[in-house]
Design an enzyme around this catalytic site. Sequence first.
Site, short mmCIF file in Angstrom:
data_model
loop_
_atom_site.label_atom_id
_atom_site.label_comp_id
_atom_site.label_asym_id
_atom_site.label_seq_id
_atom_site.Cartn_x
_atom_site.Cartn_y
_atom_site.Cartn_z
N ASN A 31 1.18 -1.38 -0.25
CA ASN A 31 0.55 0.27 -0.15
C ASN A 31 0.99 1.21 -0.04
O ASN A 31 2.10 1.44 0.16
CB ASN A 31 -1.31 -0.28 0.78
CG ASN A 31 -1.46 1.11 1.26
OD1 ASN A 31 -3.09 1.04 0.63
ND2 ASN A 31 -2.34 2.48 2.19
N GLU A 162 -22.04 14.85 1.12
CA GLU A 162 -21.72 14.43 2.64
C GLU A 162 -20.78 15.88 2.65
O GLU A 162 -21.29 15.86 4.04
CB GLU A 162 -20.91 13.76 2.77
CG GLU A 162 -22.60 12.56 2.88
CD GLU A 162 -21.72 10.70 3.32
OE1 GLU A 162 -20.78 10.16 2.47
OE2 GLU A 162 -22.76 10.15 4.18
N ASP A 290 -13.01 -0.85 -6.59
CA ASP A 290 -13.46 -0.12 -7.31
C ASP A 290 -13.42 -0.31 -8.92
O ASP A 290 -13.20 0.27 -9.54
CB ASP A 290 -13.19 1.47 -6.77
CG ASP A 290 -14.11 2.38 -5.87
OD1 ASP A 290 -15.06 1.52 -5.25
OD2 ASP A 290 -13.95 3.60 -5.68
N GLN A 307 -19.05 -0.76 0.54
CA GLN A 307 -19.87 -2.34 0.87
C GLN A 307 -19.73 -3.35 0.07
O GLN A 307 -19.20 -4.34 0.53
CB GLN A 307 -21.68 -2.06 1.36
CG GLN A 307 -22.27 -1.99 0.04
CD GLN A 307 -23.54 -1.55 0.85
OE1 GLN A 307 -24.00 -2.08 0.86
NE2 GLN A 307 -24.24 0.01 0.80
C1 LIG Z 1 -16.13 11.18 0.82
C2 LIG Z 1 -16.50 10.19 0.42
C3 LIG Z 1 -17.60 9.10 0.94
C4 LIG Z 1 -17.98 7.61 0.30
N1 LIG Z 1 -19.41 7.30 1.20
C5 LIG Z 1 -19.42 5.85 1.39
C6 LIG Z 1 -20.37 5.89 1.71
O1 LIG Z 1 -20.98 5.95 2.23
N2 LIG Z 1 -21.36 4.00 1.75
C7 LIG Z 1 -19.67 4.06 0.80
O2 LIG Z 1 -20.18 2.45 0.22
N3 LIG Z 1 -18.97 3.77 0.12
C8 LIG Z 1 -18.66 5.67 0.13
N4 LIG Z 1 -17.53 5.83 -0.89
C9 LIG Z 1 -16.75 4.80 -1.81
C10 LIG Z 1 -15.42 3.72 -1.24
O3 LIG Z 1 -15.12 5.00 -0.40
C11 LIG Z 1 -15.15 3.50 -2.20
O4 LIG Z 1 -16.00 2.26 -2.99
C12 LIG Z 1 -14.30 2.24 -1.63
O5 LIG Z 1 -13.41 3.36 -0.49
C13 LIG Z 1 -13.71 1.78 -2.48
O6 LIG Z 1 -12.86 0.53 -2.38
P1 LIG Z 1 -11.63 -0.21 -2.73
O7 LIG Z 1 -10.76 -1.28 -1.69
O8 LIG Z 1 -11.56 -0.10 -4.11
O9 LIG Z 1 -10.20 1.60 -2.96
P2 LIG Z 1 -9.87 2.42 -1.85
O10 LIG Z 1 -10.31 2.15 -0.61
O11 LIG Z 1 -10.35 3.60 -2.16
O12 LIG Z 1 -8.37 1.69 -1.54
C14 LIG Z 1 -7.22 2.14 -2.61
C15 LIG Z 1 -6.39 1.62 -1.74
O13 LIG Z 1 -5.14 1.52 -2.78
C16 LIG Z 1 -3.73 2.39 -2.29
N5 LIG Z 1 -3.62 3.06 -3.47
C17 LIG Z 1 -4.16 3.64 -4.54
N6 LIG Z 1 -2.90 3.70 -5.48
C18 LIG Z 1 -1.91 3.24 -4.59
C19 LIG Z 1 -1.07 2.42 -5.67
N7 LIG Z 1 -0.55 2.74 -7.45
N8 LIG Z 1 -0.15 2.17 -5.30
C20 LIG Z 1 -0.40 1.29 -3.39
N9 LIG Z 1 -1.29 2.00 -3.68
C21 LIG Z 1 -2.27 2.25 -3.42
C22 LIG Z 1 -4.69 3.93 -1.61
O14 LIG Z 1 -4.25 4.19 -0.59
C23 LIG Z 1 -5.82 2.80 -0.46
O15 LIG Z 1 -5.45 2.24 0.60
C24 LIG Z 1 -17.46 7.22 -0.84
C25 LIG Z 1 -16.51 7.59 -1.03
C26 LIG Z 1 -16.15 9.11 -0.51
C27 LIG Z 1 -14.60 9.70 -1.04
#
Ligand SMILES: Cc1cc2nc3c(=O)[nH]c(=O)nc-3n(C[C@H](O)[C@H](O)[C@H](O)COP(=O)(O)OP(=O)(O)OC[C@H]3O[C@@H](n4cnc5c(N)ncnc54)[C@H](O)[C@@H]3O)c2cc1C
Length: 394
Positions: A31, A162, A290, A307
């Site tokens: 990470n 939000e 995502d 979620q």
């Molecule tokens: C303000 C806000 C409010 C939200 N509210 C909600 C909600 O109420 N309910 C809901 O379900 N969703 C919500 N979301 C959406 C949700 O946050 C995302 O869908 C979720 O975080 C996706 O999870 P993920 O594991 O795919 O990616 P992320 O949680 O974004 O994790 C990606 C990880 O990879 C790391 N990373 C990225 N690029 C690199 C790289 N090149 N090298 C190493 N590490 C890297 C990042 O630092 C991070 O730790 C919200 C988003 C925002 C911005």
Amino acid sequence: MSKVLILGAGYGGLAAAVKMQKAKIPFTIVNKHSYHYFTTLLHEPAGGRNDFEPYSVELSEVLKGPEATIVKDEIKGIKPAEKKVIGKNGEHSYDYLIYALGNAPEFFGIPGLQEHSLLLRSLETAKEIRSHIEENFAAYAADKDPSRLRIVVGGAGLTGVELCGELAEYLPHLASKYRVPDNKIELINLEAAPTILPMLDQRLQETALEVLTNKGVQVRTNEKIVRVGENEVELATGEKINARTIIWTGGVRANPLLSEAGFDCDPRGRAKVNEFLQSVDYPDIFVIGDSSCFIGEDGRPLPPTAQLAGQMGDHVVDNLQALMKGEPMKKFVFNYMGTLASIGAEVGVGNVKGFRAKGVTASLMKEASKAKWLINLGGLSLLAKKNKQFTKSY
Ligand SMILES: Cc1cc2nc3c(=O)[nH]c(=O)nc-3n(C[C@H](O)[C@H](O)[C@H](O)COP(=O)(O)OP(=O)(O)OC[C@H]3O[C@@H](n4cnc5c(N)ncnc54)[C@H](O)[C@@H]3O)c2cc1C
């Protein structure tokens, strides 16, 4: 022993890592930061509600077991044919890869938007938003430039709404701190679509709109941003809004590393996966959160949410274990729990399992989902520790 590599410690990657740890399967997680931040709550510290400390947890505090190897590195590329990924600090090889690097902002080709807007997507960007607004309020005394007190938030989905809800409560406090007349503050939420919060039904959208309006937010739907310049937003109508703070929350696409590596992606750059969450190109790579294009029951990709990422992270470990043992994998089925949007510290709107929730009830439910995630990561002790830190900063 097979080498399992998890990329990303967000909601998807960390859920997978926690389950790997419980299953006692060795893995390496890479990470960008040594910590996990709570993306779904970033509007709270960005909008001044609390200090930043409670919104992250060190990975070493969650992944304490001997199975876990934590590597801080930024991934720059993937070489699936060679079964390795390229980081800033070196290469990482794998037998099985869980890709969970999240999203990248989508600017829809709007000229100037990327160059001139702030984003809310990490702890650093949340800090940037808060200090940028505060600096402008502080500087207002010297030049009385009204654009310093005008904040434009582009996008009225979950993030935009939000954030506006938080800012509406925080800005009057900031105004009194810097002796700024609070009737000069303008908080404008622009949305190209006809409604806000498209994932909620009409009644909840109307409730959210009423709450925001009562808090002083100017919510303007059917307003398309066509260009952004330094301190200026131009709308399709030709209207120009001068604002020193322009925040873009209007869309996301997948992290670009997947399309750059030649994965079969949808138009939003998300890698297409099969029913088991494996990349359609490489069965040894699972893509979750995502970054993943998983087709739902309606034939469309499931919208990116925490979620969904968390459930995928959990499921992928079962399938990985099955794959390693040569047993049949299980299809991923998304269990939609609902959507909750907080509008400031005390009220919210949303639906949970088909039931509408408003006001304090919705706000409390959002708190409950925060608690659930913390318990999953570090049990009741992490929840208790974080709860002590969540103290209002104004
Ligand atoms: C303000 C806000 C409010 C939200 N509210 C909600 C909600 O109420 N309910 C809901 O379900 N969703 C919500 N979301 C959406 C949700 O946050 C995302 O869908 C979720 O975080 C996706 O999870 P993920 O594991 O795919 O990616 P992320 O949680 O974004 O994790 C990606 C990880 O990879 C790391 N990373 C990225 N690029 C690199 C790289 N090149 N090298 C190493 N590490 C890297 C990042 O630092 C991070 O730790 C919200 C988003 C925002 C911005």
